[in-house]
Write a protein that holds these residues in place. Structure first.
Motif, mmCIF file in Angstrom:
data_model
loop_
_atom_site.group_PDB
_atom_site.id
_atom_site.type_symbol
_atom_site.label_atom_id
_atom_site.label_comp_id
_atom_site.label_asym_id
_atom_site.label_seq_id
_atom_site.Cartn_x
_atom_site.Cartn_y
_atom_site.Cartn_z
ATOM 1 N N LYS A 252 -56.246 15.571 -106.743
ATOM 2 C CA LYS A 252 -55.573 16.774 -107.069
ATOM 3 C C LYS A 252 -56.391 17.296 -108.438
ATOM 4 N N PRO A 253 -56.528 18.537 -108.802
ATOM 5 C CA PRO A 253 -56.372 19.549 -107.959
ATOM 6 C C PRO A 253 -57.667 19.644 -106.993
ATOM 7 N N ASP B 119 -45.050 23.553 -102.131
ATOM 8 C CA ASP B 119 -44.729 24.788 -101.663
ATOM 9 C C ASP B 119 -46.212 25.462 -101.380
ATOM 10 N N SER B 120 -46.951 25.252 -102.648
ATOM 11 C CA SER B 120 -48.321 26.049 -102.506
ATOM 12 C C SER B 120 -49.440 25.586 -101.418
ATOM 13 N N LEU B 121 -49.178 24.064 -101.191
ATOM 14 C CA LEU B 121 -49.914 23.512 -100.088
ATOM 15 C C LEU B 121 -49.583 24.348 -98.677
ATOM 16 N N ASP C 36 -44.483 15.652 -100.639
ATOM 17 C CA ASP C 36 -44.710 15.530 -101.953
ATOM 18 C C ASP C 36 -43.479 15.868 -102.991
ATOM 19 N N ASP C 37 -43.308 15.039 -103.848
ATOM 20 C CA ASP C 37 -42.104 15.321 -104.632
ATOM 21 C C ASP C 37 -42.344 16.364 -105.805
ATOM 22 N N ASP C 38 -43.331 17.048 -106.049
ATOM 23 C CA ASP C 38 -43.350 18.310 -106.849
ATOM 24 C C ASP C 38 -43.346 19.467 -106.046
ATOM 25 N N TRP D 38 -48.126 26.773 -98.332
ATOM 26 C CA TRP D 38 -48.460 28.383 -98.144
ATOM 27 C C TRP D 38 -50.090 28.359 -97.830
ATOM 28 N N LEU D 39 -51.004 27.702 -98.682
ATOM 29 C CA LEU D 39 -52.237 27.654 -98.078
ATOM 30 C C LEU D 39 -52.668 27.196 -96.738
ATOM 31 N N ASP E 132 -48.651 12.407 -101.070
ATOM 32 C CA ASP E 132 -48.861 12.261 -102.446
ATOM 33 C C ASP E 132 -48.525 10.723 -102.879
ATOM 34 N N SER F 34 -43.811 22.758 -106.774
ATOM 35 C CA SER F 34 -44.710 23.656 -106.532
ATOM 36 C C SER F 34 -46.013 23.372 -105.821
ATOM 37 N N ALA F 35 -46.665 22.061 -106.143
ATOM 38 C CA ALA F 35 -47.697 21.482 -105.250
ATOM 39 C C ALA F 35 -47.274 21.336 -103.832
#
Lengths: 805, 211
Positions: B112-113, B25-27, B18-20, B29-30, B62, B22-23
């Protein structure tokens, strides 16, 4: 100079024979001799002799009339006209001797010859003066302005006057009549009456140089000399001026018809008719007309005013009617009377001889009588022919006049059609109504109607003066017939009366129409009808039909042009609408994408936190609730974005089969003004195999427009001289079509190539940065692909691939 | 911190592309909360560059990235013979794009989301699927190894037997005695460790599928 009496007639046998009072025997003899002697005058049937009055010399007469003789020779097959210039006397002699077939002489001479020898007029000359034409003329009597004591014709008593000659009709006789009417006898009451001969200019000079007190010349002479700068007309005073005749030249006399062209009594009527027609058809400005100082010839005028003149003056045919005194006769004709008496003695002798011969003569007299009777009949027949000819000329003239009127009306109609059709008025219905009004008048009809066949054009169903039930019933019936009539392919229909025709037996009543269909894109789209609820008011010519067709042709073309314009406008509006929707959609998509990333992260973190709390047994209801609410709000935000996008992207693709080539040509045409402004050449390189695709045409055109706009902007920004765009269409792998739009602009910086299709990415100062992004969305929604590349020629190009489906 | 190095090839990893940031990193992390191994890539190019046929696990991809679309990555992976299931993530659910992704062999398609459970289920299923595929692959490799020990003649005999020929027919076909066929056959059973004739047939089928 010599004082002459008006009745003095030049010497010569013809003059003698015309004189009353000479022995009847001589006349009888002459008549008999003439009758016996009359041999066929025309040696060569094809040669016709035209005698012309040469009042200013033979050369001038030849100069003036030879073109007319040539003209007649040209226009009458098998005849050649020989011109014979003659003096007044020569003319009389030639007519008397029957040497002429036609006579062209002055008005006064004509009347004399008509009376004496039965010549008859075929046409009257239309003289030209300063660009206008006149068939009449008069004479002007004038003096010098400074002669204060000379103010009327009566004032001329005891003064000198100069004229052309005693036999000059315009040059003297006209003035004579007016002077006499004014109580002035030119022979008695003038101090001097001087005859100068031609040219008349001499008379004017003589008056101005005070050589004589007054002069008379033909009307127009003074104006001509003034125009030539020879005289100052301000120095002239006209005596007895008349102005009531609507005649532009100074004149003191009544007006008389111009020179006639006449035929001899024996000239056949049919030949004369041909000559008359040829003369009437002579064109103003043609050589014969110009050389004759004329605009041509017109139907013969009434020459009775000339008879009146002669009768009043007792000259010409009326010479001798007012008997002069014996003394004056003796004084004037002494030699003649003596000579005649001698002749009488001789004749008495002859009479004895003749009486002897009488018996012999009485034998042949029967034959002469027969001959005379035959001649009388022939003359009657000739007179009848002359009558017929005159009737025909009148008819033909009436026809010509009618044709002329009709042409003028057609011209006026054409002018109003032109005015109406080129008027700046934009409302077609207003223009059509104006045409209906004009046409109704032109065709002399009661009403005018336009009926269209397509409901979509019903706003063009117009009518003019269709305001009673009877007319409406006729129109309704007409329209049914029209449908049948024009299905057979005819282009106009004229019905002079429905009641006359079995075909229209269903007609409610009498009615007429002239109608024509108008076509839009080669299909009959409606009818233009001019009609009346009665018999046709007039006959319709080819010109009328041409005008009708002109009207329907214009209507058809105008409707077609406007519809084409409207379609083009609609297409552009649709394109603009789609562009707006696409822009909004793309913005929403871009925003959704951008916002969805952080929302995704928020949800991931909040949901992950809840999982971890669960897993680690952390039980803090407040914390848990707060985190749950974070997740709920993030989902709500995502939902809002989705609804916004769904609302804008509600429109489904409207797929249709269309030619990619036409779609691209349409986009190029749309941008043509901009391409021309930037001086950019577009070349299309289209593989014939390309064919059709099934897609949303407007959307694909939007993509092509976007790519072309980018190319135009790039070329403009580059500032280079050679600017060109190449559009290629070719078959790609599988069942795909490839469109490549390349330009001669510099290639795109590799650093930004990756970002070209990002929403809101732009290199233009004023761009939104959505064009390529929208294009990608459109192409991807068609299961296609779009990308940037450098083409085979090393030029920057965008290429999209569409499945044909 | 979310990016964990993979210990061995047998441990499954979720490859997050994913180029974004925050998306991405959060994924990771989840997924980490579920003890899943993850490896993150900030661009399609970076992912393709490092991709290896030995990798095991699944890919979340993505669809909209600046350098290359997810669909193009899918095409490239297909070309390279990737076996990992791919979950396509998109910012907006365009039906035509979803269809194309599926046609290119995407295992799942999420908008998403997404909700955590939705994503975790999809990843869980993908990993299970990959494991099944891996197991089949393992069996195939063992059979390969067993068959490698057979002699040329033993392999010929086995192929004909598996094709359904009787011992007698095999003997005629190969021009040897029926007795010799029987000897070869028992050796084949022995060397491959196949418990029965049907087990042998399955073994051969697995092998052929791998060809």
């Amino acid at each position: 100079m010599t004082r002459l009496t008006p009745r003095r007639i030049e010497s010569g046998p013809a003059a003698a024979s015309a004189r009353p009072g000479v022995v009847g025997w001589l006349r009888l003899l002459a008549l008999i001799g003439l009758a016996l002697y009359r041999a066929p005058a025309i040696a060569d049937d094809s040669e016709l002799t035209l005698g012309v009055l040469a009042f200013r010399g033979e050369q001038a007469a030849l100069q003036r009339w030879s073109a007319t003789a040539d003209y007649l020779s040209r226009n009458l097959d098998g005849y050649r006209f020989r011109l014979v210039p003659l003096s007044l006397d020569g003319m009389r002699e030639a007519v008397a001797a029957d040497r002429l077939d036609f006579v062209l002489t002055n008005t006064g001479n004509y009347v004399i010859l008509e009376d004496a020898y039965g010549i008859s007029r075929l046409a009257t000359l239309q003289a030209t003066y300063g660009g206008d034409t006149y068939t009449q003329f008069g004479a002007v009597i004038f003096t010098r302005r400074e002669r204060a004591e000379l103010n009327s014709l009566q004032d001329l008593k005891g003064h000198s006057m100069m004229a052309v000659s005693i036999n000059a009709f315009g040059g003297y006789q006209m003035a004579w009549r007016e002077l006499r009417a004014a109580g002035v006898d030119p022979q008695k009451d003038l101090k001097e009456l001087r005859f100068s001969g031609f040219p008349q200019d001499d008379i004017v000079h003589a008056v101005l140089s005070a050589e004589v007190d007054a002069g008379t010349v033909r009307s127009g002479t003074l104006e001509r000399m003034a125009a030539e700068g020879i005289i100052d007309i301000g120095q002239i005073k006209v005596l007895g001026a008349r102005s009531e005749d609507r005649f532009p030249f100074l004149h003191s006399t009544r007006l008389y018809p111009e020179w006639p062209f006449a035929k001899a009594r024996r000239t056949p009527a049919d030949l004369a008719q041909k000559v008359a027609i040829a003369l009437l058809q002579m064109q103003p400005g043609s050589e014969p007309a110009v050389r004759a100082f004329a605009a041509g010839w017109t139907i013969p005028l009434d020459y009775s005013p000339v008879h009146d003149l002669f009768r009043e003056l007792g000259i010409g045919p009326y010479a001798g009617l007012d008997k002069p005194s014996l003394a004056s006769v003796w004084r004037e004709y002494r030699e003649w009377i003596i000579f005649s008496l001698a002749l009488m003695l001789l004749l008495i002798g002859l009479t004895i001889y003749i009486l002897r011969a009488n018996r012999r003569i009485s034998l042949s007299e029967g034959r002469y009588r027969d001959e005379v009777e035959r001649r009388r009949l022939a003359q009657e027949s000739l007179a009848a022919h002359k009558q017929t000819l005159e009737v025909r000329v009148r008819e033909r003239t009436a026809e010509l006049a009618e044709a002329n009127r009709s042409l003028r009306r057609s011209e006026a109609m054409l002018r109003s059609i032109h005015d109406i059709t080129t008027d700046s008025e934009d409302d077609l219905a207003v223009k059509l109504l104006a045409l209906l009004r004009q046409g109704r008048e032109f065709f002399s009809m009661e009403f005018a109607v336009i009926r269209t066949l397509e409901p979509s054009r019903s706003e063009l169903d117009l009518e003019c003066e269709l305001n009673n039930g009877a007319a409406r019933a006729v129109v309704d019936a007409m329209l049914d017939w029209l449908q049948d009539g024009f299905d057979a392919g005819s282009d106009h229909l004229i019905v002079t009366d429905f009641a006359d025709s079995d075909e229209y037996s269903a007609a409610p009543r009498a009615g007429s129409m002239i109608a024509s269909p108008f076509r839009v894109r080669d299909e009959v789209a409606g009818y233009l009808v001019f009609g009346a609820s009665r018999h046709a008011p007039r006959a319709y010519s080819d010109v009328d039909i041409d005008i009708l067709m002109l009207l329907t042709q214009w209507i058809g073309e105008e409707v077609e042009r406007r519809e084409t314009d409207r379609r083009a406008q609609e297409h552009q509006a649709q394109l603009a609408h789609v562009a707006r929707l696409n822009t909004m959609g793309e913005m929403a998509t871009g925003i959704a994408h951008e916002l969805n990333q952080p929302l995704t992260a928020i949800l991931n973190y909040s949901n992950g936190s809840l999982r971890l709390m669960q897993k680690h047994g952390v039980i803090d209801p407040e914390l848990r609730e707060a985190i749950e609410k974070v997740g709920q709000d993030a989902r709500r935000a995502a939902e809002i974005i989705r609804r916004l996008r769904d609302f804008i992207k509600r429109d489904r693709l409207r797929e249709e089969s269309f030619s990619l080539r036409e779609c691209i040509e349409s986009a190029v045409e749309l941008l043509q003004p901009r391409l021309s402004r930037h001086n950019i050449a577009v070349s299309l390189d289209i593989d014939n195999m390309a064919g059709e695709v099934k897609a949303d045409r407007i959307q694909i055109e939007q993509v092509v427009v976007n790519l072309l706009l980018n190319a135009i902007d790039a070329l403009h920004a580059s500032g280079q001289a050679e600017k060109s765009i190449t559009v290629r269409i070719f078959a790609g792998a599988a069942d795909n079509l490839v469109v490549e739009i390349g330009s001669s602009a510099p290639v795109i910086d590799p650093d930004i190539v990756d970002n070209l299709f990002d929403p809101f990415f732009t290199t233009k100062g004023d761009g939104l940065g959505l064009g390529l992004s929208i294009s990608r969305s459109i192409i991807e929604s068609h299961a296609g692909e779009i990308g940037y590349l450098e083409n085979a020629r090393g030029q920057p190009a965008f290429r999209f691939i569409l499945p044909r489906k | 911190m979310t990016e964990q190095r993979q210990q061995s090839q047998s441990v499954q990893t979720v490859y997050v592309v994913d180029d974004d940031a925050s998306a991405r990193d959060s994924l990771c992390w989840l997924l980490g909360t579920e003890k899943l191994r993850t490896r993150a890539f900030a661009s399609a190019a970076e992912f393709l560059e490092q991709w290896s046929g030995d990798w095991s696990g699944c890919v979340t991809l993505d669809i909209r990235m600046p350098d290359m679309s997810g669909l193009q990555v899918q095409q490239e992976l297909l070309r390279r013979g990737n076996r990992m299931p791919i979950i396509v993530l998109t910012g907006h659910a365009d039906v035509p794009i979803a269809i194309r992704a599926m046609k290119l062999g995407a295992y799942d398609f999420l908008e998403k989301p997404y909700s955590d459970s939705e994503l975790l289920d999809a990843v869980g299923n993908a990993l299970a699927r990959e494991r099944e595929l891996d197991l089949a692959e393992l069996e195939r490799r063992e059979a390969m190894r067993a068959l490698e020990n057979l002699t040329e003649r033993e392999r010929e005999v086995m192929c004909l037997v598996v094709d359904g020929l009787t011992n007698k027919a095999v003997a005629v076909e190969l021009g040897i005695s029926e007795k010799t066929v029987e000897v070869h056959r028992s050796r084949v059973m022995q060397k491959t460790g196949a418990a029965s004739f049907s087990a042998l047939v399955q073994l051969c089928l697995a092998l052929r599928q791998g060809d």
